[in-house]
Design an enzyme around this catalytic site. Structure first.
Site, PDB file in Angstrom:
ATOM      1  N   LYS A 158     -60.372  18.118  57.511  1.00  0.00           N
ATOM      2  CA  LYS A 158     -61.843  18.489  57.206  1.00  0.00           C
ATOM      3  C   LYS A 158     -61.629  19.257  55.888  1.00  0.00           C
ATOM      4  O   LYS A 158     -61.529  20.326  55.789  1.00  0.00           O
ATOM      5  CB  LYS A 158     -62.267  19.412  58.156  1.00  0.00           C
ATOM      6  N   ASP A 177     -58.171  21.984  59.463  1.00  0.00           N
ATOM      7  CA  ASP A 177     -59.667  22.559  59.362  1.00  0.00           C
ATOM      8  C   ASP A 177     -59.595  23.671  58.211  1.00  0.00           C
ATOM      9  O   ASP A 177     -59.225  23.487  57.072  1.00  0.00           O
ATOM     10  CB  ASP A 177     -60.053  23.065  60.604  1.00  0.00           C
TER      11      ASP A 177
HETATM   12  P1  IMP Z   1     -57.380  25.731  61.419  1.00  0.00           P
HETATM   13  O1  IMP Z   1     -56.486  26.601  61.784  1.00  0.00           O
HETATM   14  O2  IMP Z   1     -58.810  26.232  61.091  1.00  0.00           O
HETATM   15  O3  IMP Z   1     -57.277  24.602  60.341  1.00  0.00           O
HETATM   16  O4  IMP Z   1     -57.713  24.785  62.982  1.00  0.00           O
HETATM   17  C1  IMP Z   1     -57.127  24.031  63.014  1.00  0.00           C
HETATM   18  C2  IMP Z   1     -57.315  23.695  64.715  1.00  0.00           C
HETATM   19  O5  IMP Z   1     -58.323  23.985  65.058  1.00  0.00           O
HETATM   20  C3  IMP Z   1     -57.040  22.190  65.408  1.00  0.00           C
HETATM   21  O6  IMP Z   1     -55.546  21.960  65.397  1.00  0.00           O
HETATM   22  C4  IMP Z   1     -57.957  22.207  66.499  1.00  0.00           C
HETATM   23  O7  IMP Z   1     -57.303  22.810  67.313  1.00  0.00           O
HETATM   24  C5  IMP Z   1     -59.133  23.042  66.018  1.00  0.00           C
HETATM   25  N1  IMP Z   1     -60.243  22.464  65.717  1.00  0.00           N
HETATM   26  C6  IMP Z   1     -60.754  22.152  64.423  1.00  0.00           C
HETATM   27  N2  IMP Z   1     -61.857  21.546  64.254  1.00  0.00           N
HETATM   28  C7  IMP Z   1     -61.879  20.986  65.487  1.00  0.00           C
HETATM   29  C8  IMP Z   1     -62.984  20.208  66.022  1.00  0.00           C
HETATM   30  O8  IMP Z   1     -63.887  19.546  65.475  1.00  0.00           O
HETATM   31  N3  IMP Z   1     -62.754  19.841  67.336  1.00  0.00           N
HETATM   32  C9  IMP Z   1     -61.770  20.387  68.123  1.00  0.00           C
HETATM   33  N4  IMP Z   1     -61.123  21.304  67.711  1.00  0.00           N
HETATM   34  C10 IMP Z   1     -60.953  21.526  66.192  1.00  0.00           C
END
Ligand code: IMP
Ligand code: MG
Length: 178
Positions: A133, A105
């Site tokens: 994403k 994300d």
């Molecule tokens: P980042 O550190 O922002 O890249 O987030 C990664 C983590 O956020 C993922 O491993 C998920 O645990 C959580 N996450 C991000 N998007 C979603 C979503 O659409 N649904 C559920 N969990 C999410």
């Protein structure tokens, strides 16, 4: 299609299964057969279980370890910090590692995991995520292997939760109303 859980299906079980098989073929063509897989809990446990068995069918004999990472909000998204809540039990020094996570994300979680494993002395660190994403990225990090690109939508199912719900759904979808 919206089903009885109020979740709109984005990737159904057959589509996920086919793509996981393709990912295993890609991974087996590029990484050593005894790669150490680091599964980022909790969201990727279903994906990892399917990927591991697909890797076996592709002729690999990976080893597996687990790590738990959480990102806690402190008011704004941009100030989120990643916390290590359960450490690895295996030594990663000198190993070729494949980090497996559910969703890439903002990129903070994967960047944290890569940095940690590099700092522990792994000889090579690769990454595989089921969902990417791309438009949400805030940290410069990309995965080497990606299952599907997905837009800016909150997804659940196939191990991925919303407040600990929906992990058991066999498909990935969007919650209709939160
Ligand atoms: P980042 O550190 O922002 O890249 O987030 C990664 C983590 O956020 C993922 O491993 C998920 O645990 C959580 N996450 C991000 N998007 C979603 C979503 O659409 N649904 C559920 N969990 C999410
Ligand atoms: Mg996660």
């Amino acid at each position: 299609m919206t089903n009885r859980s109020g979740v709109e299906v984005i990737f159904d079980a057959d589509t996920i299964s086919r793509r996981v098989g393709e990912l295993a073929t890609e991974i087996s063509g590029r990484l050593p057969e005894d790669v150490l897989i680091v599964v980022v809990l909790k969201g990727s446990f279903v994906f990892a279980a399917d990927l591991l068995r697909a890797l076996d069918r592709s002729g690999m004999q990976p080893r597996v370890d687990f790590i738990s990472l959480s990102s806690y909000g402190t008011g704004t998204e941009s100030s989120r910090e990643v916390q290590l809540t359960r450490d690895l039990s295996e030594e990663v020094r000198g190993q070729t590692v494949l980090i497996v996570d559910d969703i890439l994300d903002t990129g903070r979680t994967l960047a944290f995991a890569v940095d940690l494993i590099v700092a522990r002395g792994a000889s090579a660190v690769h990454s595989c995520v089921l969902l990417d994403k791309r438009e949400r990225r805030e940290v410069r990090v990309d995965a080497d292997f990606v299952g599907f690109d997905v837009g800016n939508v909150f997804v659940v199912g196939y191990g991925i939760d919303l407040a600990h719900r929906y992990r058991s759904l066999p498909y990935i979808g969007a919650v209709r109303s939160v």
